[in-house]
Design an enzyme around this catalytic site. Structure first.
Site, mmCIF file in Angstrom:
data_model
loop_
_atom_site.group_PDB
_atom_site.id
_atom_site.type_symbol
_atom_site.label_atom_id
_atom_site.label_comp_id
_atom_site.label_asym_id
_atom_site.label_seq_id
_atom_site.Cartn_x
_atom_site.Cartn_y
_atom_site.Cartn_z
ATOM 1 N N SER A 229 1.035 -1.087 0.007
ATOM 2 C CA SER A 229 -0.032 -0.127 0.047
ATOM 3 C C SER A 229 0.875 1.253 -0.021
ATOM 4 O O SER A 229 1.827 1.182 0.641
ATOM 5 C CB SER A 229 -0.845 0.017 1.265
ATOM 6 O OG SER A 229 -1.550 1.235 1.514
ATOM 7 N N LYS A 235 0.035 -3.178 5.398
ATOM 8 C CA LYS A 235 -0.977 -3.985 4.737
ATOM 9 C C LYS A 235 -0.359 -5.124 3.531
ATOM 10 O O LYS A 235 0.778 -4.698 3.217
ATOM 11 C CB LYS A 235 -1.924 -3.187 3.703
ATOM 12 C CG LYS A 235 -2.829 -2.316 4.939
ATOM 13 C CD LYS A 235 -3.917 -1.797 3.792
ATOM 14 C CE LYS A 235 -4.845 -2.540 3.165
ATOM 15 N NZ LYS A 235 -5.705 -1.689 2.107
ATOM 16 N N ASN A 237 -2.118 -6.741 0.755
ATOM 17 C CA ASN A 237 -3.227 -6.588 -0.317
ATOM 18 C C ASN A 237 -3.425 -7.904 -1.099
ATOM 19 O O ASN A 237 -2.443 -8.447 -1.796
ATOM 20 C CB ASN A 237 -3.412 -5.718 -0.999
ATOM 21 C CG ASN A 237 -3.613 -4.226 -0.251
ATOM 22 O OD1 ASN A 237 -4.519 -4.256 0.827
ATOM 23 N ND2 ASN A 237 -3.160 -2.899 -0.547
ATOM 24 N N ARG A 269 -22.083 -8.137 -46.057
ATOM 25 C CA ARG A 269 -21.016 -7.405 -45.149
ATOM 26 C C ARG A 269 -21.385 -6.541 -44.256
ATOM 27 O O ARG A 269 -22.033 -5.500 -44.726
ATOM 28 C CB ARG A 269 -19.724 -7.060 -46.059
ATOM 29 C CG ARG A 269 -18.474 -6.737 -44.828
ATOM 30 C CD ARG A 269 -17.171 -6.728 -45.728
ATOM 31 N NE ARG A 269 -16.830 -8.096 -46.269
ATOM 32 C CZ ARG A 269 -16.822 -8.402 -47.694
ATOM 33 N NH1 ARG A 269 -17.208 -7.416 -48.384
ATOM 34 N NH2 ARG A 269 -16.459 -9.721 -48.028
#
Length: 320
Positions: A229, A235, A237, A269
């Protein structure tokens, strides 16, 4: 391709790059000409004619004097077949990653399959299950997606100006299926896209569980290497799960675009519906390959915490 706006995009390698697209188109023209054509080296300006085949053909004729290049084909024959060649390569890459995921899931089942844990329905504690039951659910999705990919066919496109031509040279030269022209029948494209999206569905389902089970208050699994982080260094994550979920949330919209294009075909087409497929397929193929690779890495290094499973199960039992 942007690794900054789509972190991990590099995992897709050269799938659906401009270079791969040009090489695929040259391969198609070479199969039709019956000889290996010298590829052009300069840039191609696709805007004046609306597609890259037109400037490519001019460059191939300049680079290969004396060779009858493109006569009898139409741009859609070359471009569609080039797309199929690139899709075949992408499917092979995704299948390899899914096989790795199945192997990782089998290992997790062997090591932790008998571990009891809380079953959860509608986000709430339900009755006990085993981690092996959860892994089996993950595996069913992955192996089913792999089976869908394995069952795909990859047809050449060779219909000439209005889809009335039938010639097997391109198919036989490139190892593709020889079928009638499908200029405005886009099921060959949506069938492959359906299978690719099912792969991200299966990967996203695993990522969703890992994200829920790795919350600190649950902590029953965790990614082997968490992401950092910028403001909270404590942290770790679950970045791979986040990125896989990102793909699972976005590829269905790409698939929807392709089905909309298939429904909007007109005459011999389509006027825009065909064109809208090309970059959509690029995004779908690359994002699926990235998600499948990230899922394989996620599962290979997933950490299981039986002690937390036991604690949460005891809390659930006490609450009943």
């Amino acid at each position: 391709m942007s690794d900054l706006l789509w972190p991990g995009d590099r995992r897709a390698g050269d799938l659906f790059t401009d270079e791969a697209f040009v090489a695929a188109m040259v391969a198609v023209e070479s199969a039709w000409a019956g000889t290996a054509l010298s590829a052009p080296t300069g840039p191609l300006d696709a805007e004046p004619g609306g597609n890259a085949v037109i400037p490519l053909v001019a460059a191939l004729r300049d680079a290969n004097p004396g060779v009858d290049v493109h006569t009898g084909l139409t741009s859609q024959d070359v471009l569609d077949t080039a797309l199929v060649l690139m899709l075949r390569g992408a499917v092979g890459v995704v299948r390899s990653h899914l096989d790795d995921s199945v192997a990782a899931l089998d290992r997790l089942a062997s090591e932790h399959g008998d571990t009891a844990m809380v079953g959860r329905t509608l986000t709430q504690w339900a009755v006990p299950i085993t981690f092996g039951h959860k892994v089996a659910t993950w595996r069913s999705g992955v192996s089913g997606a792999a089976d869908d990919l394995a069952g795909l066919t990859f047809p050449a496109q060779c219909g000439g100006p209005v889809g009335t031509l039938r010639d097997g040279r391109i198919a036989s030269g490139l190892g593709l299926d020889d079928v009638p022209a499908w200029h405005t029948d886009r099921r060959p494209i949506t069938r492959i896209a359906d299978a690719l999206t099912a792969a991200t569905d299966a990967c996203g389902r695993i990522a969703r569980d890992v994200l829920s089970l790795s919350r600190p208050e649950v902590a029953e699994v965790s990614e082997g290497v968490g992401g950092g982080s910028s403001s909270m260094p404590h942290k770790a994550n679950p970045v791979l799960s986040v990125l896989v979920r990102r793909a699972a949330l976005t590829t269905p919209q790409l698939l929807a675009t392709l089905h909309l294009c298939a429904a909007d075909q007109v005459d011999e087409r389509a006027d825009g519906a065909w064109h809208a497929e090309w970059d959509t397929l690029r995004l779908l193929a690359r994002r699926t390959a990235v998600a499948a690779s990230q899922t394989a890495d996620l599962l290979a290094h997933l950490r299981v915490h039986p002690d937390r499973m036991a604690d949460n199960l005891a809390a659930a039992d006490a609450a009943r």
